[in-house]
Every structure is written in C-alpha cells, then in structure tokens.
Design a protein around this motif. Sequence first.
Motif, PDB file in Angstrom:
ATOM      1  N   HIS A  86      30.599  52.847  38.802  1.00  0.00           N
ATOM      2  CA  HIS A  86      31.789  53.552  39.254  1.00  0.00           C
ATOM      3  C   HIS A  86      32.406  54.368  38.118  1.00  0.00           C
ATOM      4  CE1 HIS A  86      31.349  50.281  42.217  1.00  0.00           C
ATOM      5  NE2 HIS A  86      31.815  51.180  43.067  1.00  0.00           N
ATOM      6  N   CYS A  87      32.512  53.760  36.935  1.00  0.00           N
ATOM      7  CA  CYS A  87      33.004  54.509  35.774  1.00  0.00           C
ATOM      8  C   CYS A  87      32.090  55.693  35.478  1.00  0.00           C
ATOM      9  CB  CYS A  87      33.101  53.597  34.551  1.00  0.00           C
ATOM     10  SG  CYS A  87      34.425  52.365  34.640  1.00  0.00           S
ATOM     11  N   SER A  88      30.805  55.527  35.712  1.00  0.00           N
ATOM     12  CA  SER A  88      29.849  56.610  35.482  1.00  0.00           C
ATOM     13  C   SER A  88      30.096  57.763  36.451  1.00  0.00           C
ATOM     14  CB  SER A  88      28.416  56.089  35.641  1.00  0.00           C
ATOM     15  OG  SER A  88      28.118  55.111  34.671  1.00  0.00           O
ATOM     16  N   PHE A  89      30.428  57.432  37.694  1.00  0.00           N
ATOM     17  CA  PHE A  89      30.765  58.456  38.688  1.00  0.00           C
ATOM     18  C   PHE A  89      31.951  59.272  38.188  1.00  0.00           C
ATOM     19  CE2 PHE A  89      32.368  58.943  43.365  1.00  0.00           C
ATOM     20  CZ  PHE A  89      32.072  60.294  43.328  1.00  0.00           C
ATOM     21  N   TRP A  90      32.984  58.606  37.732  1.00  0.00           N
ATOM     22  CA  TRP A  90      34.150  59.297  37.190  1.00  0.00           C
ATOM     23  C   TRP A  90      33.751  60.125  35.962  1.00  0.00           C
ATOM     24  CZ3 TRP A  90      35.241  56.212  41.017  1.00  0.00           C
ATOM     25  CH2 TRP A  90      36.506  56.214  41.607  1.00  0.00           C
ATOM     26  N   ALA A  91      32.929  59.534  35.094  1.00  0.00           N
ATOM     27  CA  ALA A  91      32.583  60.170  33.827  1.00  0.00           C
ATOM     28  C   ALA A  91      31.760  61.444  33.998  1.00  0.00           C
ATOM     29  CB  ALA A  91      31.822  59.182  32.938  1.00  0.00           C
ATOM     30  N   TYR A 160      46.501  42.201  35.107  1.00  0.00           N
ATOM     31  CA  TYR A 160      45.818  43.485  35.314  1.00  0.00           C
ATOM     32  C   TYR A 160      46.609  44.304  36.322  1.00  0.00           C
ATOM     33  CZ  TYR A 160      42.292  46.930  36.689  1.00  0.00           C
ATOM     34  OH  TYR A 160      41.639  48.103  36.951  1.00  0.00           O
ATOM     35  N   ASN A 161      46.764  45.563  36.036  1.00  0.00           N
ATOM     36  CA  ASN A 161      47.531  46.472  36.893  1.00  0.00           C
ATOM     37  C   ASN A 161      48.952  45.941  37.109  1.00  0.00           C
ATOM     38  OD1 ASN A 161      47.875  48.858  38.270  1.00  0.00           O
ATOM     39  ND2 ASN A 161      46.987  48.108  40.191  1.00  0.00           N
ATOM     40  N   TYR A 162      49.503  45.367  36.033  1.00  0.00           N
ATOM     41  CA  TYR A 162      50.894  44.926  35.969  1.00  0.00           C
ATOM     42  C   TYR A 162      51.230  43.749  36.880  1.00  0.00           C
ATOM     43  CZ  TYR A 162      50.817  49.330  33.566  1.00  0.00           C
ATOM     44  OH  TYR A 162      50.469  50.342  32.703  1.00  0.00           O
ATOM     45  N   THR A 163      50.222  42.924  37.162  1.00  0.00           N
ATOM     46  CA  THR A 163      50.463  41.708  37.924  1.00  0.00           C
ATOM     47  C   THR A 163      49.366  40.698  37.619  1.00  0.00           C
ATOM     48  OG1 THR A 163      50.925  40.839  40.141  1.00  0.00           O
ATOM     49  CG2 THR A 163      49.131  42.422  39.948  1.00  0.00           C
ATOM     50  N   LEU A 164      49.643  39.423  37.843  1.00  0.00           N
ATOM     51  CA  LEU A 164      48.618  38.398  37.678  1.00  0.00           C
ATOM     52  C   LEU A 164      47.695  38.431  38.889  1.00  0.00           C
ATOM     53  CD1 LEU A 164      50.626  35.354  36.233  1.00  0.00           C
ATOM     54  CD2 LEU A 164      48.884  36.701  35.064  1.00  0.00           C
ATOM     55  N   GLN A 165      46.400  38.565  38.643  1.00  0.00           N
ATOM     56  CA  GLN A 165      45.431  38.633  39.729  1.00  0.00           C
ATOM     57  C   GLN A 165      44.046  38.304  39.199  1.00  0.00           C
ATOM     58  OE1 GLN A 165      44.048  42.695  40.887  1.00  0.00           O
ATOM     59  NE2 GLN A 165      45.881  43.392  39.768  1.00  0.00           N
ATOM     60  N   ASN A 166      43.089  38.225  40.103  1.00  0.00           N
ATOM     61  CA  ASN A 166      41.699  37.983  39.735  1.00  0.00           C
ATOM     62  C   ASN A 166      41.136  39.269  39.125  1.00  0.00           C
ATOM     63  OD1 ASN A 166      39.006  37.387  39.512  1.00  0.00           O
ATOM     64  ND2 ASN A 166      38.716  36.789  41.637  1.00  0.00           N
ATOM     65  N   SER A 169      36.073  40.772  36.666  1.00  0.00           N
ATOM     66  CA  SER A 169      35.060  41.064  35.651  1.00  0.00           C
ATOM     67  C   SER A 169      35.718  40.993  34.275  1.00  0.00           C
ATOM     68  CB  SER A 169      34.466  42.459  35.880  1.00  0.00           C
ATOM     69  OG  SER A 169      33.608  42.835  34.820  1.00  0.00           O
ATOM     70  N   THR A 170      34.890  40.898  33.237  1.00  0.00           N
ATOM     71  CA  THR A 170      35.431  40.887  31.878  1.00  0.00           C
ATOM     72  C   THR A 170      36.017  42.235  31.493  1.00  0.00           C
ATOM     73  OG1 THR A 170      33.239  41.454  31.016  1.00  0.00           O
ATOM     74  CG2 THR A 170      33.843  39.106  31.064  1.00  0.00           C
ATOM     75  N   ASP A 171      35.600  43.295  32.175  1.00  0.00           N
ATOM     76  CA  ASP A 171      36.087  44.635  31.875  1.00  0.00           C
ATOM     77  C   ASP A 171      36.444  45.354  33.173  1.00  0.00           C
ATOM     78  OD1 ASP A 171      35.426  45.429  28.768  1.00  0.00           O
ATOM     79  OD2 ASP A 171      34.057  43.913  29.563  1.00  0.00           O
ATOM     80  N   ARG A 172      37.545  46.098  33.123  1.00  0.00           N
ATOM     81  CA  ARG A 172      37.982  46.851  34.287  1.00  0.00           C
ATOM     82  C   ARG A 172      38.293  48.293  33.909  1.00  0.00           C
ATOM     83  NH1 ARG A 172      39.656  44.412  39.052  1.00  0.00           N
ATOM     84  NH2 ARG A 172      39.779  46.611  39.699  1.00  0.00           N
ATOM     85  N   GLU A 173      38.408  49.118  34.920  1.00  0.00           N
ATOM     86  CA  GLU A 173      38.659  50.540  34.738  1.00  0.00           C
ATOM     87  C   GLU A 173      40.148  50.821  34.518  1.00  0.00           C
ATOM     88  OE1 GLU A 173      39.485  49.549  38.956  1.00  0.00           O
ATOM     89  OE2 GLU A 173      37.978  48.983  37.470  1.00  0.00           O
ATOM     90  N   GLY A 174      40.434  51.881  33.807  1.00  0.00           N
ATOM     91  CA  GLY A 174      41.819  52.265  33.584  1.00  0.00           C
ATOM     92  C   GLY A 174      41.926  53.510  32.722  1.00  0.00           C
ATOM     93  N   VAL A 175      43.122  54.050  32.680  1.00  0.00           N
ATOM     94  CA  VAL A 175      43.415  55.216  31.852  1.00  0.00           C
ATOM     95  C   VAL A 175      44.703  54.941  31.092  1.00  0.00           C
ATOM     96  CG1 VAL A 175      44.068  57.661  31.834  1.00  0.00           C
ATOM     97  CG2 VAL A 175      42.290  56.862  33.399  1.00  0.00           C
ATOM     98  N   SER A 191      49.872  54.027  31.421  1.00  0.00           N
ATOM     99  CA  SER A 191      48.556  53.476  31.759  1.00  0.00           C
ATOM    100  C   SER A 191      48.487  53.284  33.266  1.00  0.00           C
ATOM    101  CB  SER A 191      48.307  52.121  31.070  1.00  0.00           C
ATOM    102  OG  SER A 191      47.953  52.288  29.716  1.00  0.00           O
ATOM    103  N   THR A 192      47.305  53.467  33.826  1.00  0.00           N
ATOM    104  CA  THR A 192      47.109  53.240  35.248  1.00  0.00           C
ATOM    105  C   THR A 192      45.738  52.633  35.459  1.00  0.00           C
ATOM    106  OG1 THR A 192      47.265  54.251  37.462  1.00  0.00           O
ATOM    107  CG2 THR A 192      46.144  55.536  35.748  1.00  0.00           C
ATOM    108  N   TYR A 193      45.600  51.859  36.524  1.00  0.00           N
ATOM    109  CA  TYR A 193      44.376  51.088  36.751  1.00  0.00           C
ATOM    110  C   TYR A 193      44.005  51.093  38.242  1.00  0.00           C
ATOM    111  CZ  TYR A 193      46.165  49.293  32.307  1.00  0.00           C
ATOM    112  OH  TYR A 193      46.676  49.197  31.032  1.00  0.00           O
ATOM    113  N   ALA A 194      42.815  50.552  38.523  1.00  0.00           N
ATOM    114  CA  ALA A 194      42.359  50.373  39.911  1.00  0.00           C
ATOM    115  C   ALA A 194      42.496  51.693  40.689  1.00  0.00           C
ATOM    116  CB  ALA A 194      43.139  49.230  40.565  1.00  0.00           C
ATOM    117  N   ARG A 195      43.180  51.663  41.851  1.00  0.00           N
ATOM    118  CA  ARG A 195      43.312  52.884  42.655  1.00  0.00           C
ATOM    119  C   ARG A 195      44.130  53.962  41.964  1.00  0.00           C
ATOM    120  NH1 ARG A 195      42.616  53.034  48.140  1.00  0.00           N
ATOM    121  NH2 ARG A 195      43.030  55.256  47.826  1.00  0.00           N
TER     122      ARG A 195
END
Length: 230
Positions: A86-91, A160-166, A169-175, A191-195
């Motif tokens: 998915h990160c590759s698609f963005w990249a 993650y994404n400003y809340t406690l959640q699952n 993965s050890t690494d997630r997407e974000g800007v 910073s922004t993450y996920a959607r």
Amino acid sequence: MEHKVLSRNEWIEARKELLQKEKEFTKLRDELTQQRRDLPWEAVPKSYTFDGPSGKMSLADLFADRSQLIVYHFMFDPSWDQGCKHCSFWADHYSGMIPHLNHRDVSFVCISRAPLEKLEAFKERMGWTFPWYSSGQTDFNYDFQASFTEEEVEKKQAFYNYTLQNPMSTDREGVSVFYKEEEGSIFHTYSTYARGIDLMNITYQFLDLVPKGRQDDRGLRHRDQYVPKV
C-alpha cells in the motif's frame, strides 16, 4: 453495468445539483486546510540520525536548504524483504512531485526502519528517485506513532492515530510535517495516519471520478508486478 440514464437536459440538471454539494465540500475543505495550518506547533528537542546514500543525516539535514519538511512514514519493518504494497502504491506518485515541492520551500523524504541496503534495493526495483532514509537506529518512527513494539502488537494496543487501538503491525503508514526556523529550531506541525493519507494518493482521486470507483476488491500488488517492463 446497470445505471440510470437521462436525457441531456435532465443530466445537466442532476449534475448542477451535485455541483452545489461539491462547492460546499470545497469551501469546507478550504476552512479545514486553514485550521490545519493554524494548528499549534510542537518543539522537537530530540536529536535523530538517519542512514542515507550519502551517510549519516540529522533531521535538520533532511530539510536541505528549505524551511519545511514532509516525511512519509513508509511501512518497512527491518525483518521484511520488501516494503508495504500500500505504501508502494502511494510512493509511485512521489518522484514527479519533488521539483514542485522544492520550488515552494518544501523538502520531501520517506523514512522507514528497514536498513538502508534494503531500502536502496527496493527503491531500485521500483524505479523510484525520491529521497529515502533509514531510521532503524533511532526512535524517530516510534516517537511519531508510526512504529510499535512487538509487545504492543501482541497486546493489540498502541497509541496510533491519536487513540489507543490495535496497531495491526509493527509499522504503520503516516505523514508528518516539520518546520525549521533560521536559527535551527525544529517544530512538529502536523501528522496524519490511516485514512488521513487518502488525499495523498492522486490515483485514488482520479478513480473516485469514474463509475467503477477504486475497485479495491481487485486486490493490490506492487506496481512492478502488473506493469510491463519497457
């Protein structure tokens, strides 16, 4: 594909009705964009060192001769053999935008925890030219909510994404966005993450215009797996 069909005049009236909603959305987006720029800043007192093709780089170095820096947190765990699809698609959209960002006092880099040799090999495989650095020897990705410990993943709870959640993965997407003042002080501005990174994918924005939409049910692969070599 079945869909309602109208006459030319009827279609124009339907389109004008939707246009009003699009204009309302555009105005709301402009307001939100301004609120994003007005968000208070956070000082970054910690030093970070990244591995790059030219050697060790500090966070300040990543700005080059500019005052603004955008970092894409590219999912690439040190144990993985390739980067996130998915990160590759963005990249796939990044290399061409670099000159336009640079012209507007903005530097752009991708940062991952994987070692530099893996990043360089994958970058060559995908034909990318944007700057990509390894943060594997620092806490950078952890400090900016883009990486998580094995314990957090096992417990399915991390910030993650400003809340406690699952974290999933050890690494997630974000800007993440940073600003550097002339005397050298660095600030974290956003910073922004996920959607939240959805708008950074121009292909999705075009697909949202067509009748079949994004067609994510077709599955996603690395681009070099379905684009013929030329």
